[in-house]
Motif scaffolding. Structure first.
Motif, PDB file in Angstrom:
ATOM      1  N   THR A 107       7.431   7.637 -13.180  1.00 43.10           N
ATOM      2  CA  THR A 107       6.925   8.760 -12.398  1.00 43.10           C
ATOM      3  C   THR A 107       7.774   9.988 -12.674  1.00 43.10           C
ATOM      4  O   THR A 107       8.996   9.947 -12.557  1.00 43.10           O
ATOM      5  CB  THR A 107       6.992   8.439 -10.888  1.00 43.10           C
ATOM      6  OG1 THR A 107       6.394   7.174 -10.651  1.00 43.10           O
ATOM      7  CG2 THR A 107       6.300   9.509 -10.072  1.00 43.10           C
ATOM      8  N   VAL A 108       7.114  11.073 -13.051  1.00 46.26           N
ATOM      9  CA  VAL A 108       7.799  12.341 -13.294  1.00 46.26           C
ATOM     10  C   VAL A 108       7.615  13.264 -12.102  1.00 46.26           C
ATOM     11  O   VAL A 108       8.546  13.939 -11.675  1.00 46.26           O
ATOM     12  CB  VAL A 108       7.264  13.017 -14.575  1.00 46.26           C
ATOM     13  CG1 VAL A 108       7.815  14.421 -14.727  1.00 46.26           C
ATOM     14  CG2 VAL A 108       7.585  12.175 -15.789  1.00 46.26           C
ATOM     15  N   SER A 109       6.393  13.281 -11.564  1.00 45.86           N
ATOM     16  CA  SER A 109       6.149  14.149 -10.410  1.00 45.86           C
ATOM     17  C   SER A 109       4.964  13.648  -9.603  1.00 45.86           C
ATOM     18  O   SER A 109       4.077  12.973 -10.115  1.00 45.86           O
ATOM     19  CB  SER A 109       5.892  15.598 -10.855  1.00 45.86           C
ATOM     20  OG  SER A 109       4.692  15.679 -11.597  1.00 45.86           O
ATOM     21  N   VAL A 110       5.003  14.000  -8.338  1.00 46.78           N
ATOM     22  CA  VAL A 110       3.840  13.850  -7.470  1.00 46.78           C
ATOM     23  C   VAL A 110       3.268  15.257  -7.381  1.00 46.78           C
ATOM     24  O   VAL A 110       3.853  16.132  -6.753  1.00 46.78           O
ATOM     25  CB  VAL A 110       4.229  13.299  -6.082  1.00 46.78           C
ATOM     26  CG1 VAL A 110       3.005  13.236  -5.178  1.00 46.78           C
ATOM     27  CG2 VAL A 110       4.887  11.937  -6.208  1.00 46.78           C
ATOM     28  N   ASP A 111       2.167  15.459  -8.069  1.00 53.75           N
ATOM     29  CA  ASP A 111       1.609  16.799  -8.184  1.00 53.75           C
ATOM     30  C   ASP A 111       0.876  17.222  -6.921  1.00 53.75           C
ATOM     31  O   ASP A 111       0.875  18.393  -6.562  1.00 53.75           O
ATOM     32  CB  ASP A 111       0.674  16.873  -9.386  1.00 53.75           C
ATOM     33  CG  ASP A 111       1.398  16.449 -10.655  1.00 53.75           C
ATOM     34  OD1 ASP A 111       2.540  16.898 -10.876  1.00 53.75           O
ATOM     35  OD2 ASP A 111       0.837  15.635 -11.413  1.00 53.75           O
ATOM     36  N   ALA A 170     -15.619   2.241   5.132  1.00 51.08           N
ATOM     37  CA  ALA A 170     -14.244   2.586   4.770  1.00 51.08           C
ATOM     38  C   ALA A 170     -14.063   4.089   4.961  1.00 51.08           C
ATOM     39  O   ALA A 170     -14.983   4.867   4.716  1.00 51.08           O
ATOM     40  CB  ALA A 170     -13.961   2.196   3.331  1.00 51.08           C
ATOM     41  N   THR A 171     -12.889   4.459   5.404  1.00 51.88           N
ATOM     42  CA  THR A 171     -12.547   5.866   5.604  1.00 51.88           C
ATOM     43  C   THR A 171     -11.559   6.294   4.539  1.00 51.88           C
ATOM     44  O   THR A 171     -10.561   5.605   4.311  1.00 51.88           O
ATOM     45  CB  THR A 171     -11.896   6.056   6.999  1.00 51.88           C
ATOM     46  OG1 THR A 171     -12.816   5.635   7.994  1.00 51.88           O
ATOM     47  CG2 THR A 171     -11.511   7.505   7.232  1.00 51.88           C
ATOM     48  N   GLU A 172     -11.811   7.418   3.881  1.00 54.89           N
ATOM     49  CA  GLU A 172     -10.845   7.948   2.923  1.00 54.89           C
ATOM     50  C   GLU A 172      -9.653   8.484   3.709  1.00 54.89           C
ATOM     51  O   GLU A 172      -9.816   9.332   4.578  1.00 54.89           O
ATOM     52  CB  GLU A 172     -11.469   9.039   2.067  1.00 54.89           C
ATOM     53  CG  GLU A 172     -10.571   9.485   0.934  1.00 54.89           C
ATOM     54  CD  GLU A 172     -11.267  10.415  -0.024  1.00 54.89           C
ATOM     55  OE1 GLU A 172     -11.163  10.170  -1.227  1.00 54.89           O
ATOM     56  OE2 GLU A 172     -11.910  11.382   0.432  1.00 54.89           O
ATOM     57  N   VAL A 173      -8.455   7.949   3.406  1.00 59.61           N
ATOM     58  CA  VAL A 173      -7.274   8.321   4.187  1.00 59.61           C
ATOM     59  C   VAL A 173      -6.242   9.122   3.390  1.00 59.61           C
ATOM     60  O   VAL A 173      -5.389   9.771   3.983  1.00 59.61           O
ATOM     61  CB  VAL A 173      -6.606   7.085   4.829  1.00 59.61           C
ATOM     62  CG1 VAL A 173      -7.546   6.441   5.845  1.00 59.61           C
ATOM     63  CG2 VAL A 173      -6.163   6.074   3.787  1.00 59.61           C
ATOM     64  N   ALA A 174      -6.313   9.070   2.064  1.00 61.89           N
ATOM     65  CA  ALA A 174      -5.349   9.832   1.260  1.00 61.89           C
ATOM     66  C   ALA A 174      -5.865   9.974  -0.165  1.00 61.89           C
ATOM     67  O   ALA A 174      -6.640   9.146  -0.649  1.00 61.89           O
ATOM     68  CB  ALA A 174      -3.984   9.148   1.250  1.00 61.89           C
ATOM     69  N   THR A 175      -5.408  11.039  -0.818  1.00 59.94           N
ATOM     70  CA  THR A 175      -5.634  11.230  -2.252  1.00 59.94           C
ATOM     71  C   THR A 175      -4.334  11.735  -2.863  1.00 59.94           C
ATOM     72  O   THR A 175      -3.493  12.314  -2.163  1.00 59.94           O
ATOM     73  CB  THR A 175      -6.756  12.249  -2.540  1.00 59.94           C
ATOM     74  OG1 THR A 175      -6.407  13.503  -1.955  1.00 59.94           O
ATOM     75  CG2 THR A 175      -8.101  11.781  -1.997  1.00 59.94           C
ATOM     76  N   ALA A 176      -4.188  11.502  -4.162  1.00 59.11           N
ATOM     77  CA  ALA A 176      -2.960  11.956  -4.820  1.00 59.11           C
ATOM     78  C   ALA A 176      -3.199  12.109  -6.319  1.00 59.11           C
ATOM     79  O   ALA A 176      -4.086  11.477  -6.891  1.00 59.11           O
ATOM     80  CB  ALA A 176      -1.822  10.963  -4.573  1.00 59.11           C
ATOM     81  N   PHE A 177      -2.378  12.954  -6.926  1.00 57.09           N
ATOM     82  CA  PHE A 177      -2.296  13.081  -8.378  1.00 57.09           C
ATOM     83  C   PHE A 177      -0.825  13.002  -8.744  1.00 57.09           C
ATOM     84  O   PHE A 177       0.004  13.703  -8.156  1.00 57.09           O
ATOM     85  CB  PHE A 177      -2.895  14.410  -8.863  1.00 57.09           C
ATOM     86  CG  PHE A 177      -4.385  14.446  -8.764  1.00 57.09           C
ATOM     87  CD1 PHE A 177      -5.177  13.975  -9.809  1.00 57.09           C
ATOM     88  CD2 PHE A 177      -5.008  14.921  -7.624  1.00 57.09           C
ATOM     89  CE1 PHE A 177      -6.558  13.992  -9.711  1.00 57.09           C
ATOM     90  CE2 PHE A 177      -6.381  14.945  -7.512  1.00 57.09           C
ATOM     91  CZ  PHE A 177      -7.158  14.478  -8.559  1.00 57.09           C
ATOM     92  N   LEU A 178      -0.497  12.128  -9.698  1.00 55.71           N
ATOM     93  CA  LEU A 178       0.881  11.926 -10.138  1.00 55.71           C
ATOM     94  C   LEU A 178       0.951  12.055 -11.653  1.00 55.71           C
ATOM     95  O   LEU A 178      -0.017  11.742 -12.352  1.00 55.71           O
ATOM     96  CB  LEU A 178       1.382  10.534  -9.741  1.00 55.71           C
ATOM     97  CG  LEU A 178       1.450  10.225  -8.246  1.00 55.71           C
ATOM     98  CD1 LEU A 178       0.113   9.703  -7.732  1.00 55.71           C
ATOM     99  CD2 LEU A 178       2.517   9.191  -7.988  1.00 55.71           C
ATOM    100  N   THR A 179       2.093  12.477 -12.151  1.00 55.35           N
ATOM    101  CA  THR A 179       2.326  12.558 -13.591  1.00 55.35           C
ATOM    102  C   THR A 179       3.359  11.512 -13.987  1.00 55.35           C
ATOM    103  O   THR A 179       4.387  11.365 -13.317  1.00 55.35           O
ATOM    104  CB  THR A 179       2.806  13.964 -14.002  1.00 55.35           C
ATOM    105  OG1 THR A 179       1.795  14.908 -13.655  1.00 55.35           O
ATOM    106  CG2 THR A 179       3.087  14.044 -15.504  1.00 55.35           C
ATOM    107  N   PHE A 180       3.070  10.808 -15.058  1.00 46.32           N
ATOM    108  CA  PHE A 180       3.952   9.778 -15.608  1.00 46.32           C
ATOM    109  C   PHE A 180       4.250  10.086 -17.066  1.00 46.32           C
ATOM    110  O   PHE A 180       3.459  10.742 -17.742  1.00 46.32           O
ATOM    111  CB  PHE A 180       3.275   8.395 -15.545  1.00 46.32           C
ATOM    112  CG  PHE A 180       3.168   7.855 -14.160  1.00 46.32           C
ATOM    113  CD1 PHE A 180       4.089   6.928 -13.692  1.00 46.32           C
ATOM    114  CD2 PHE A 180       2.168   8.281 -13.313  1.00 46.32           C
ATOM    115  CE1 PHE A 180       4.005   6.440 -12.403  1.00 46.32           C
ATOM    116  CE2 PHE A 180       2.069   7.799 -12.017  1.00 46.32           C
ATOM    117  CZ  PHE A 180       2.998   6.872 -11.565  1.00 46.32           C
ATOM    118  N   VAL A 181       5.388   9.587 -17.545  1.00 43.42           N
ATOM    119  CA  VAL A 181       5.730   9.666 -18.960  1.00 43.42           C
ATOM    120  C   VAL A 181       5.991   8.251 -19.452  1.00 43.42           C
ATOM    121  O   VAL A 181       6.714   7.483 -18.796  1.00 43.42           O
ATOM    122  CB  VAL A 181       6.972  10.566 -19.199  1.00 43.42           C
ATOM    123  CG1 VAL A 181       7.497  10.415 -20.614  1.00 43.42           C
ATOM    124  CG2 VAL A 181       6.625  12.018 -18.931  1.00 43.42           C
TER     125      VAL A 181
END
Length: 139
Positions: free
Chosen positions: A57-61, A106-117
Motif C-alpha cells: 500500500t502506497v496511499s489511501v486516495d 445489503a446497504t453500501e457502507v463504505a467505498t475506497a480507492f487505494l494505490t499499491f506498488v
C-alpha cells in the motif's frame, strides 16, 4: 520481458466477515479502523493477484464511510483493479453490510480507492501487467 495484459476480473476479490462486539467503538458501532483493515486486505489481495506477487500500500486516495456498521452485520468487501501503471495499481473497493441471520437488502457502507506498488524480493518496485479494460467486441 512483457507479460500479457489482464482484465479487472482476473484480480477481483471478495471477502466476507461477520462483525462482533469485539469490533465496536465507544459509540456501539464497528470501529472505522476495523473496516479500513478489511478494505486494505481485499485491495492488497487484488493488487497482488494483478501483479503476480507482492504489492504494498502506497496511499489511501479516498475513503468514504457512508453508513454505520453494527455487531452482527455481515460485511462484504469487494475489490478490483481500476488502473495499472508501470509499477503501480489503483484498486477500487466497495463495502456492503447486511444482517448475518436474515435475508435482506445489503446497504453500501463504505467505498475506497487505494494505490499499491508491486515489489520484488529486494523491496524495489517492479513492473506489473497492463490492465485491459476494453469491452468485449470493442477495440
Amino acid at each position: 520481458m512483457s507479460r500479457p495484459a489482464k482484465t479487472p476480473d482476473d484480480s477481483r476479490v471478495a471477502l466476507a466477515h461477520i462483525m462482533s462486539e469485539h469490533d465496536t467503538n465507544l459509540y456501539g458501532t464497528i470501529h472505522g479502523g476495523v473496516v479500513m483493515r478489511l478494505i486494505d486486505d481485499a485491495a492488497a489481495a487484488a493488487a497482488g493477484r494483478h501483479a503476480d506477487g507482492p504489492a504494498v500500500t502506497v496511499s489511501v486516495d479516498r475513503m468514504t464511510f457512508l453508513a454505520p456498521v453494527r455487531a452482527g452485520d455481515l460485511l462484504s468487501v469487494q475489490a478490483g483493479l481500476e488502473r495499472a501503471g508501470r509499477t503501480s495499481m489503483t484498486v477500487g473497493v466497495r463495502v456492503t453490510a447486511e444482517r448475518w441471520n436474515s435475508a435482506g437488502p445489503a446497504t453500501e457502507v463504505a467505498t475506497a480507492f487505494l494505490t499499491f506498488v508491486a515489489v520484488g524480493a529486494d523491496g524495489s518496485p517492479r513492473p506489473v501487467p497492463a490492465l485491459d479494460v476494453a469491452l468485449p467486441g470493442v477495440g
